[in-house]
Design a protein around this motif. Structure first.
Motif, PDB file in Angstrom:
ATOM      1  N   PRO A 173       0.832  -1.207   0.000  1.00  0.00           N
ATOM      2  CA  PRO A 173       0.000   0.000   0.000  1.00  0.00           C
ATOM      3  C   PRO A 173       0.868   1.258   0.000  1.00  0.00           C
ATOM      4  N   ASN A 174       0.228   2.378  -0.239  1.00  0.00           N
ATOM      5  CA  ASN A 174       0.948   3.647  -0.201  1.00  0.00           C
ATOM      6  C   ASN A 174       1.450   3.947   1.201  1.00  0.00           C
ATOM      7  N   LEU A 175       2.594   4.596   1.240  1.00  0.00           N
ATOM      8  CA  LEU A 175       3.209   5.055   2.473  1.00  0.00           C
ATOM      9  C   LEU A 175       2.792   6.508   2.670  1.00  0.00           C
ATOM     10  N   GLU A 176       2.198   6.824   3.808  1.00  0.00           N
ATOM     11  CA  GLU A 176       1.793   8.197   4.119  1.00  0.00           C
ATOM     12  C   GLU A 176       2.902   8.857   4.933  1.00  0.00           C
ATOM     13  N   VAL A 177       3.478   9.925   4.373  1.00  0.00           N
ATOM     14  CA  VAL A 177       4.553  10.648   5.045  1.00  0.00           C
ATOM     15  C   VAL A 177       3.988  11.960   5.574  1.00  0.00           C
ATOM     16  N   ALA A 178       4.193  12.218   6.856  1.00  0.00           N
ATOM     17  CA  ALA A 178       3.691  13.420   7.516  1.00  0.00           C
ATOM     18  C   ALA A 178       4.519  14.650   7.129  1.00  0.00           C
ATOM     19  N   ASP A 231       6.454  16.347   8.844  1.00  0.00           N
ATOM     20  CA  ASP A 231       7.811  16.318   9.399  1.00  0.00           C
ATOM     21  C   ASP A 231       8.729  15.344   8.674  1.00  0.00           C
ATOM     22  N   GLY A 232       8.237  14.686   7.598  1.00  0.00           N
ATOM     23  CA  GLY A 232       9.064  13.771   6.813  1.00  0.00           C
ATOM     24  C   GLY A 232       9.087  12.335   7.305  1.00  0.00           C
ATOM     25  N   HIS A 233       8.325  12.026   8.352  1.00  0.00           N
ATOM     26  CA  HIS A 233       8.288  10.681   8.920  1.00  0.00           C
ATOM     27  C   HIS A 233       7.058   9.913   8.434  1.00  0.00           C
ATOM     28  N   GLY A 234       7.236   8.609   8.267  1.00  0.00           N
ATOM     29  CA  GLY A 234       6.126   7.763   7.871  1.00  0.00           C
ATOM     30  C   GLY A 234       6.349   6.330   8.310  1.00  0.00           C
ATOM     31  N   ARG A 235       5.242   5.601   8.409  1.00  0.00           N
ATOM     32  CA  ARG A 235       5.278   4.178   8.804  1.00  0.00           C
ATOM     33  C   ARG A 235       4.337   3.406   7.906  1.00  0.00           C
ATOM     34  N   LEU A 236       4.701   2.171   7.640  1.00  0.00           N
ATOM     35  CA  LEU A 236       3.852   1.284   6.854  1.00  0.00           C
ATOM     36  C   LEU A 236       3.935  -0.107   7.456  1.00  0.00           C
ATOM     37  N   GLU A 237       2.802  -0.774   7.562  1.00  0.00           N
ATOM     38  CA  GLU A 237       2.740  -2.149   8.065  1.00  0.00           C
ATOM     39  C   GLU A 237       1.765  -2.887   7.158  1.00  0.00           C
ATOM     40  N   PHE A 238       2.229  -3.992   6.544  1.00  0.00           N
ATOM     41  CA  PHE A 238       1.388  -4.697   5.587  1.00  0.00           C
ATOM     42  C   PHE A 238       1.904  -6.114   5.407  1.00  0.00           C
ATOM     43  N   VAL A 239       0.995  -7.053   5.137  1.00  0.00           N
ATOM     44  CA  VAL A 239       1.394  -8.424   4.824  1.00  0.00           C
ATOM     45  C   VAL A 239       1.217  -8.649   3.329  1.00  0.00           C
ATOM     46  N   ALA A 240       2.321  -8.945   2.646  1.00  0.00           N
ATOM     47  CA  ALA A 240       2.307  -9.282   1.214  1.00  0.00           C
ATOM     48  C   ALA A 240       1.893 -10.747   1.115  1.00  0.00           C
ATOM     49  N   LYS A 241       0.619 -10.972   0.831  1.00  0.00           N
ATOM     50  CA  LYS A 241       0.046 -12.323   0.792  1.00  0.00           C
ATOM     51  C   LYS A 241       0.704 -13.159  -0.306  1.00  0.00           C
ATOM     52  N   GLY A 242       1.018 -14.392   0.024  1.00  0.00           N
ATOM     53  CA  GLY A 242       1.579 -15.319  -0.947  1.00  0.00           C
ATOM     54  C   GLY A 242       3.079 -15.213  -1.139  1.00  0.00           C
TER      55      GLY A 242
END
Length: 180
Positions: free
Chosen positions: A114-119, A121-132
């Motif tokens: 998924p897209n990474l949302e950067v705030a 202040d330049g910081h961002g977090r992403l958590e996702f499971v790439a199925k398969g």
């Protein structure tokens, strides 16, 4: 307490301790990999930790020093990240020859995230499971011969357009390396 009773208590206590022990103490640690993300100038801007799970690979990513807004993120086919444009990372990791996009009924690629949302202040977090996807053996492995790379793009991924969701230039890249 008799010696026999004491032995039984010790054995039972040891068995219970092992049953409650974290899986890593029992040699069952999940396979993990890491990608240190760097920009076109070689500055480290973040890290992606990849952990194998039963149904895919969990990607946990933290970044800093990126432009605010949404950025496409993908795992790419080649384990190389030559600046300034990171073209050496190749196309998206796509072991099943699917179409691009998490919103595409004929997709997604194994490397679509998924897209990474950067705030602001330049910081961002992403958590996702790439199925398969996996970190083991076989064609779905992100630790395949030749490796893979995590790439951050300049723009948001539209979630459906082949081949890369119109996500723009590659602005950061990190080669995926096995940790354990």
């Amino acid at each position: 307490m008799h010696a026999r009773s004491l032995v039984a208590v010790v054995v039972l206590s040891s068995t219970l301790a092992l049953a409650a022990a974290p899986s890593d103490l029992m040699g069952l640690q999940p396979t993990q990999a890491k990608a240190e993300l760097r920009d076109a100038h070689g500055v480290k801007i973040g890290t992606a930790l990849l952990t194998e799970e039963q149904d895919g690979v969990r990607v946990s990513m933290q970044v800093e020093k990126l432009p605010p807004g949404k950025h496409g993120v993908h795992v790419h086919q080649n384990g190389t990240c030559d600046p300034p444009d990171f073209a050496t990372a190749g196309p998206h990791f796509n072991p099943t020859s699917a179409h691009h996009g998490l919103d595409n009924p004929k997709g997604p690629h194994g490397g679509d995230l998924p897209n990474l949302e950067v705030a602001a202040d330049g910081h961002g977090r992403l958590e996702f499971v790439a199925k398969g996807a996996s970190l083991g053996n076989g064609p779905a492995s992100m630790l395949k011969p030749g490796g893979t790379a995590v790439v951050v793009h300049a723009s948001a991924d539209d979630g459906k357009s082949d081949p890369a969701g119109n996500s723009g230039a590659r602005i950061a890249c990190g080669v995926v390396v096995k940790l354990r």
